[in-house]
Design an enzyme around this catalytic site. Structure first.
Site, PDB file in Angstrom:
ATOM      1  CD  GLU A 950      -2.905   1.112   2.358  1.00 17.87           C
ATOM      2  OE1 GLU A 950      -3.075   0.041   2.974  1.00 17.87           O
ATOM      3  OE2 GLU A 950      -3.510   2.164   2.647  1.00 17.87           O
ATOM      4  NE  ARG A1028      -9.347   0.055   9.792  1.00 24.17           N
ATOM      5  CZ  ARG A1028     -10.598  -0.117   9.361  1.00 24.17           C
ATOM      6  NH1 ARG A1028     -11.324  -1.134   9.795  1.00 24.17           N
ATOM      7  NH2 ARG A1028     -11.123   0.707   8.482  1.00 24.17           N
ATOM      8  CD  GLU A1424      -8.487  -4.526   5.823  1.00 24.20           C
ATOM      9  OE1 GLU A1424      -7.499  -4.069   6.380  1.00 24.20           O
ATOM     10  OE2 GLU A1424      -9.466  -3.825   5.479  1.00 24.20           O
TER      11      GLU A1424
END
Ligand code: FAD
Ligand code: FES
Ligand code: FES
Length: 1498
Positions: A950, A1028, A1424
């Site tokens: 990413e 997160r 995920e």
């Protein structure tokens, strides 16, 4: 054809003084006749004339433009991506038979293919005519990113080919053979979770062998039945939810009537398929190799009109008419999905397997006489003698010549220690060395020893051992012990070529074979010119670390393994413990031999360990303590255990680490042997469980494999659109792209220190190396652009005056070839002044070394800083520190990039294996000083990403772009596996220091935690990962008062980054750990505790997101509880544990809720798409998402096909590129389908609107071709740019106002999973008996792909929480840098029973609807969320250890002795957690200041 001269640089080696030239020139002239390798590749005769002597077989293969299917995944024999098959005569067979050997091309010396037939993935089929194996893996979803696939195809190809017996004219194969015999133990796949691959392989049993079994006693029948039975019912009503119809699985479904099973169909047809014909023309076969057709071909599968039918060149009256009735004509409003049990059952048809169309052994090779060959250049020379005397002469002339057998040690040394071995000798074609001849039957009966040719391949030796043991029984126990060690020795591809000689001469302290040979009293026969044959007893062979008594001018010829004398009372056994059962080097390995006299007293004993000293070692103190003692007596056992600890008194800081575990294993393995041998001798009652090692059964399981909500295209189980290309090797990755004119290759100069000042860099020596063109570093670009970062720009592309992490890039050399560039990079001299590194979270906390973060979550009393009051309301308070290690992405394709400069306007095309085209473009444009519109960043597919590409892919694209600009030439780079593991960062290790308060009844009342992650040396996305984590710290539980504080630690390890789950798995792991601690503290059942605290609709998370009507976790738990029979199994586990002393089981059922969206990076929640319809009705689709195996392109094409009312194969996506889609968000956060799918829908909506008049005119059934043509003629724009931004989300940190706060997440993907495990208390080994996972995916766009994500993510999660352990040396060097040291789950680690299902009905059986979701087709992101559920294996193991501790009178949970099981639950942690007497005895005293040899950084 001229023979080479010996390398001048090759120095003389002791004991001779002649140079290589002096020593070898006369030999070359007298003996060696050719520099050419004569081989067959995929049926074609090939002469390789004087090749590059540095090349392995893989280097040669990948240099051929038409053979890019064979991949480089690791270069060290640990992943299997490079697997090819050697077809060779079977010399053990008396008949003229051939056999197929899978080998690792990355290790195999090129010289070794002379006289052999090499088959690569291209040789067995192509997209037009796939091999049935390729087709079945593709159709059964066994390929996601596809990078592992060619290697797996080839390993299975060898299995399938070897299964044919020309003597019986039958095809022998069983599920056991496929799965349990180690054929796949050298192959890794990071995407699929293996299950679909195994299922595809087993179709050869269920489809092709049905009713045609080879022999009565062939286990096939039973296995096939098991396979049938294994598809057990998932829910109360049959295997596929409430459906009464077949799930359509290949091989039949439990609901099939005999008449509708596909296999029944297959047997009824009588035409013969030519589908598996090889693409290359075979040469004539010998009669022996004529393989008859054994099964009838079946009907041609009918294409699904929703999928295919876009026959553009044909007149309009095409099949499209058949589907047009379902086409929406006016708007693209989704068809209302209706649950229907008849819909959505995939029907899969296979090509028949027809063995007589397989590639045959070229007849010319039967007659081929191997020549003594020799080739090379001024640096390195290869010899391939064919006779033993030629080898003896050569060794005499030049003792330093490096002998190479299977090359599994030698090539690893070449690659990683950069040993050049200027004179190398391939000895595996010398008959006297490679051929073990078994004595005739009568001789064998009385044989005193077995004589093994030194370089007999290990798989052959395994068979020989099996045969002789079968014949001689206990007299040959040594061979059974050796066979057992060989079964779990390296991977199949290595065992097919590696030898005992190689293992013995390497003298590795962790060799698996050597302890057996030493314990048995084996003798080596070496040979040299002076002395002829020399006997070397194994007991005296090893003299120091990797040092032996083998004379330098000798070769090992034979190994004499004594058999026990007839009538003697002798037992010999061997054991091995490794991090992973398959293909792993031992932590401790041992062999024990004991002989008793008539009074059961020890007459002779040998106790040998590997892994406990610098060499394989006998145990003198223990042996002498036991001689003459009564064997099966507790006093003897006690004496042995005491003496063993004296023999192996490892210090705490012992090299290799794990002192306590290794010592415990020493005792445990002896303990096992003591019982095992007593049972063999028949001495008293022996507890069988001490003896039994953990083992697994053939795996099975079901997917709830149908979709009642299926629409015309969306919702169908379409296979990944590239799957077949991936299976045939035609799918192209960056390094497979054809070489370009004048292309250069980069080799990175990387820091060898974790933290240091750079004093000087001297790259001049590199520029003098062959092929080198140039060098770049920070001085090659303006100082102000030597900086990058996804969120904060804080990381230099090239190190400046300091290095902050081991591996940090300092510069890049580029050269004409990759090998030259890498060699040159190694000679760049960098001088450092070493500074102390900070590695761990604890060290960072002590040093207050943090990146700025400062985000908190406060709820309830925490908002006003009144947590003390919240805790005051609690009846019980528990506190703890929990840790979770990092995880290497281990995508099979390492980072790669290719920059192609344009001659004009500063433009450049940058291909990169990246999830993030926009960031690639942004930074290339920044360093080159050109606007973004000059940079086209492109990616077609990645061989896996998982978040690791990413952001961390960006620098490699940038390096190539800088060099490409400088040289005006294309520049490519592909990282080696160790470089990739050093540079690409990992999942963040985390630590939580938590405090929780509850009522006596178990209601959560207050939760407070300081949460730390190890960010590494730069920020990358560490802050967002922490966010997160904090927002998933609640998992599925309501707590009124919460205060969570995140801290991002700055350390000197690589920069950690995004990884599937992005902090959420860590958050939920802490949540569940806390739940277990509370339950243990309260003495309450943990499931009851969970239920008491589950969120209810209307409640709020700690960031004030309301739990809405989409809340399905309770339903998931209830349904899974029922379908997995949880309550009964939980009781059965308890019962099992009460009855078993040496085995314990554990079971758990855990929920998960995962938030979808890019959280507070609001700007990333957008996507663009570009849809173009050509006048023939074909559609070109571009969107911002990237394909990394997750099936995004397939799903996006399905959406476009659905919306435009056209067959799926009318849609084509070439690649993802910034010239088509501007400002694309990275493909991440499980949001790829949501964002890009909606953008595509938006574009299709626009086009449909423009087509409306034409649909009205031409009829609602008119195919797109007619509509497009008419619209074009009418000058209507048939291209549309779609755009979507996620509504509703927009949480602002710190907003605690329920009136104003916006949601962080668009919705939750939810799930639950139940896992049951069994643990071997003596070793810490475990097996997963069963896992049942159920996910709420909404209305799945493609259930097949979603199941792939669910299963693959689960196995990745299982790896994270069990065996994947990242370790550093104390000085900061990353220790786990390849598959040899870092273990991901393999084929035999998956749950033995693995059931996956999707939530489709409520508890009353009514179909669920997700119409409230405003996601594309009401689907949910799935990439995920299931990963966390791999933790069920961890928590089940924790339960098993807990049962053991309770039995041993030890505390559990946050007990007095502070026991806590941190993640990963490695065999070391599990064994030490048992807390039995052996652990206590083996405990090492840690001296002041002593540190563990290796460091875990959580
Ligand atoms: C991925 C991987 C996994 C592995 N797993 C294991 C494992 O589980 N257990 C284990 O014990 N080992 C393991 N190994 C180590 C290695 O595979 C074994 O040691 C193997 O037996 C080496 O045999 P070879 O024929 O390939 O040796 P080579 O690499 O060809 O040679 C090794 C050494 O032996 C010498 N040699 C070979 N033949 C002779 C001869 N006839 N006379 C004199 N010298 C000779 C060579 O000169 C060289 O020094 C693994 C290696 C890899 C790469
Ligand atoms: S590339 Fe050969 S085994 Fe990994
Ligand atoms: S499909 Fe196996 S690694 Fe990706």
């Amino acid at each position: 054809m001229s023979l080479p001269a010996p390398p001048k640089s090759a120095a003389a080696g002791p004991p001779r003084v002649r140079s290589a030239t002096e020593a070898l020139t006369p030999l070359i002239e007298s003996t060696y006749t050719t520099p050419d390798i004569t081989t067959y590749i995929n049926g074609r005769r090939t002469i390789i004339s004087n090749p590059n002597p540095h090349w392995t077989l893989l280097d040669y293969i990948r240099a051929q433009p038409n053979l890019k299917g064979t991949k480089l995944g690791c270069g060290e024999g640990g992943c299997g991506a490079c697997t090819v098959v050697l077809q060779v005569p079977d010399i053990q067979s008396e008949k003229r038979r051939i056999k197929h050997l899978s080998v690792n091309a990355c290790l195999f010396p090129l010289v070794g293919i002379d006289g052999k037939h090499v088959i690569t993935v291209e040789g067995i089929g192509n997209v037009g005519r796939p091999h049935p194996l390729q087709e079945r893996i593709a159709k059964l979803h066994g390929s996601q990113c596809g990078f592992c696939t060619p290697g797996i195809v080839m390993s299975l190809y060898a299995v399938v080919r070897n299964a044919y017996n020309p003597e019986t004219k039958k095809f022998h194969l069983s599920a056991r053979e496929i799965e349990m015999e180690g054929h796949l133990d050298g192959n890794l796949c990071r995407c699929t979770g293996y299950k679909p691959i195994l299922q595809a392989a087993k179709t050869f049993v269920t489809e092709d062998l049905r009713g045609q079994l080879a022999e009565e006693d062939e286990p096939t029948t039973a296995d096939a039945k098991n396979f049938e039975k294994d598809f057990i019912d998932l829910t109360q009503n049959g295997c596929a939810g409430r459906s009464k119809v077949s799930c359509g699985r290949p091989g039949g479904c439990c609901r099939d009537s005999p008449s509708d099973s596909s296999s029944a169909k297959s047997n009824s047809a009588d035409s013969k398929s030519d589908a598996s014909s090889p693409p290359t023309e075979p040469t004539l076969a010998s009669d022996d190799e004529h393989i008859p057709t054994i099964v009838d071909a079946k009907e041609e599968p009918q294409p699904d009109p929703a999928i295919s039918g876009a026959e553009y060149a044909k007149p309009l009256k095409s099949k499209e008419h058949g589907v047009a009735g379902e086409t929406k004509t006016t708007t693209s409003a989704p068809e209302a999905p209706a649950a229907s049990p008849e819909k959505g059952v995939p029907r899969i048809e296979f090509l028949e397997y027809v063995p007589d169309t397989e590639l045959i052994f070229p007849s010319a090779l039967w007659k081929y006489e191997p020549q003594a060959l020799c080739y090379g250049n001024e640096k390195k020379i290869w010899f391939r003698p064919t006779k033993l005397e030629q080898l003896v002469e050569l060794k005499d002339a030049y003792p330093s010549a490096k002998l190479v057998g299977g090359a599994s040690e030698v090539q690893v040394e070449v690659r990683f220690k950069h040993s050049d071995f200027a004179v190398s000798v391939y000895i595996s074609d010398i008959a006297e060395l490679k051929q073990t001849k078994l004595p005739m039957e009568a001789e064998l009966e009385t044989a005193k020893e077995l004589i093994v040719a030194a370089n007999t391949p290990l798989t052959e030796l395994e068979q020989i051992c099996k045969q002789v043991y079968k014949k001689l029984g206990k007299r040959a126990m040594v061979l059974e012990a050796l066979r057992k060690q060989l079964r779990y020795f390296a991977g199949r591809q290595i065992r097919n070529v590696a030898s005992l000689a190689g293992n013995i001469v390497t003298a590795s302290p962790i060799s698996d074979a050597n302890p057996v040979l030493v314990a048995a009293g084996a003798t080596l026969e070496a040979i040299n010119k002076n002395d002829g044959s020399i006997d070397l007893p194994m007991s005296k062979f090893f003299v120091a670390y990797r040092t032996t008594t083998l004379p330098p001018d000798a070769a090992l010829h034979r190994i004499r393994i004594p058999l026990a004398p007839e009538g003697s009372r002798e037992v010999l056994k061997a054991y091995k413990q490794a991090k992973r059962k398959d293909d792993d080097i031992a932590i401790v390995t041992a062999a024990f031999r004991v002989r008793l006299d008539a009074n059961d007293l020890v007459e002779d004993i040998s106790i040998v360990y590997g892994g406990m000293a610098p060499m394989t070692k006998e145990s003198p103190k223990t042996q002498s303590a036991l001689l003459g003692k009564p064997w099966f007596h507790s006093v003897t056992l006690d004496a042995a255990l005491t003496a063993l600890l004296e023999d192996y008194n490892l210090p705490y800081s012992v090299p290799g680490g794990m002192a306590d575990y290794r010592k415990t294993l020493t005792l445990s393995l002896f303990f096992r042997f003591w019982h095992d041998s007593a049972a063999e001798f028949g001495l008293g009652n022996v507890d069988e469980q001490v003896i039994d090692e953990i083992h697994r059964e053939i795996s099975s399981g079901a997917r709830d494999d149908y979709n009642p909500y299926e629409q015309r295209v969306v919702g169908k189980q379409v296979a990944h659109m590239s799957a077949l290309k991936q299976c045939t090797g035609e799918a192209e990755y960056i390094d497979d792209m054809p070489r370009l004119d004048r292309e250069l290759f980069g080799g990175l100069v990387m820091s060898t220190k974790a933290h240091a000042k750079i004093l000087s860099i001297d790259w001049e020596p590199a520029l003098k190396m062959p092929g080198v063109v140039g060098y770049i570093d920070r001085k090659s670009i303006p100082a102000d652009v030597n900086i990058w970062g996804s969120i904060k720009k804080d990381e230099p592309f090239f190190a400046e005056d300091k290095v902050l992490s081991h591996g940090q890039v300092i510069g890049m050399v580029y050269a004409d070839s990759a090998l030259e560039a890498q060699a040159a990079a190694r000679v760049v001299k960098v001088e450092y002044e070493v500074l102390p590194p900070i590695l761990t979270i604890d060290e960072a906390i002590a040093a207050q070394s943090y990146f700025p973060h400062g985000k908190f979550l406060r709820k309830g009393l925490a908002i006003d800083d009144e947590m003390a009051d919240a805790f005051a309301q609690c009846d019980r308070i528990f506190e703890g520190v929990s840790r979770l290690g990092g995880q290497e992405h281990f995508y099979l394709e390492t980072n790669a990039a290719l920059s192609i400069p344009s001659g004009e306007d500063g433009a450049i095309e940058v291909w990169s294996s990246t999830q993030n085209t926009m960031e690639t473009q942004e930074f290339v444009s920044s360093v080159l000083g050109v606007p973004s519109n000059r940079v086209n960043a492109r990616v077609k597919r990645m061989g896996g990403g998982f978040g690791g590409k990413e952001s961390r892919s960006v620098p490699f694209a940038v390096y190539t772009a800088i060099a490409a600009r400088k040289e005006k030439r294309p520049v490519r780079i592909m990282l080696n596996r160790d470089e990739d593991m050093l540079l690409s960062g990992q999942r963040h290790p985390f630590q939580a220091r938590w405090k929780v308060g509850v009522s006596n009844e178990g209601k959560l009342l207050a939760l407070e935690a300081d949460v730390y992650n190890n960010g590494g040396f730069s920020q990358d996305m560490s802050g967002a990962v922490m966010d997160r984590c904090l927002t998933h710290f609640d998992n599925s539980y309501e707590c009124p008062n919460v205060f969570l504080r995140g801290h991002v630690c700055r350390t000197n390890i690589h920069s950690n980054t995004a990884y599937r789950g992005f902090g959420a798995p860590q958050g939920m792991y802490f949540s569940e750990t806390i739940m277990y601690n509370i339950a243990e503290g309260l003495g309450m059942d943990v499931d009851e505790l969970r239920w008491k605290n589950l969120y209810k609709i209307g409640e709020h998370t700690p960031f004030f997101q309301k739990i809405d009507e989409d809340w399905h976790v309770p339903m998931l738990l209830q349904q899974l509880n029922k379908s997995s029979d949880y309550e009964n199994r939980k009781a059965a586990v308890k019962d099992f544990n009460s009855k078993n002393r040496w085995r314990k089981r554990g079971i758990c059922l855990v929920p998960c809720k995962f938030g979808l969206s890019f959280a507070t990076a609001l700007h990333l929640n957008q996507a663009g798409a570009y849809v173009k319809i050509y006048h023939d009705g074909s559609v070109l689709l571009h969107h911002g998402g990237t394909e990394m195996g997750q099936g995004l392109y397939t799903k996006m094409c399905q959406i476009a096909a659905q919306e435009l009312g056209t067959p799926l194969d009318a849609i084509y996506t070439q690649d993802s590129q910034t010239y088509q889609i501007a400002n694309a968000s990275p493909t991440a956060a499980s949001s790829g389908s949501d964002l890009n799918g909606m953008a595509i829908k938006n574009a299709c909506d626009q086009i449909n609107e423009r087509l409306k008049p034409f649909r009205e005119k031409l009829g609602k059934d008119a195919p797109l071709k007619a509509l497009a043509h008419a619209a074009y003629i009418d000058r209507v724009n048939l291209a549309a740019n779609g755009f979507w931004k996620m509504p509703k989300v927009g949480y602002a940190w710190g907003d605690t106002n329920l009136e104003t706060v916006k949601p962080m997440y668009y919705y939750w993907t939810q799930g639950a999973c139940c896992s049951e495990v069994e643990l071997d208390l003596l070793t810490g080994d475990h097996t997963v008996l069963r896992s049942d996972i159920m996910m709420d995916v909404g209305n799945s766009i493609n259930p097949a792909i979603d199941y792939g994500q669910i299963e693959g993510a689960f196995i990745q999660g299982q790896g994270l929480f069990t065996m994947e352990e990242t370790l550093w040396a104390r000085s900061g060097q990353l220790f786990t840098r390849g598959p040899g040291t870092y273990k991901i789950p393999g084929f035999s680690d998956i749950p033995q029973i693995f059931n996956a299902s999707m939530l489709r009905y409520d508890n009353e059986g009514k179909p669920l609807s997700w119409n409230h979701l405003r996601s594309v087709q009401s689907s949910k992101g799935i990439g995920e969320p299931p990963l966390f559920l791999g933790s069920t294996v961890f928590f089940a193991l924790r339960e098993a250890v807990k049962a053991a501790r309770e039995m041993n009178g030890k505390s559990v949970g946050g007990g007095d002795d502070g026991w806590a099981l941190d993640s990963p639950a490695t065999c070391e942690r599990l064994r030490l957690g048992v807390g039995d007497g052996l652990v206590e005895r083996a405990r090492t005293v840690r001296n002041e200041g002593e540190a563990n040899f290796l460091v875990a950084v959580a």
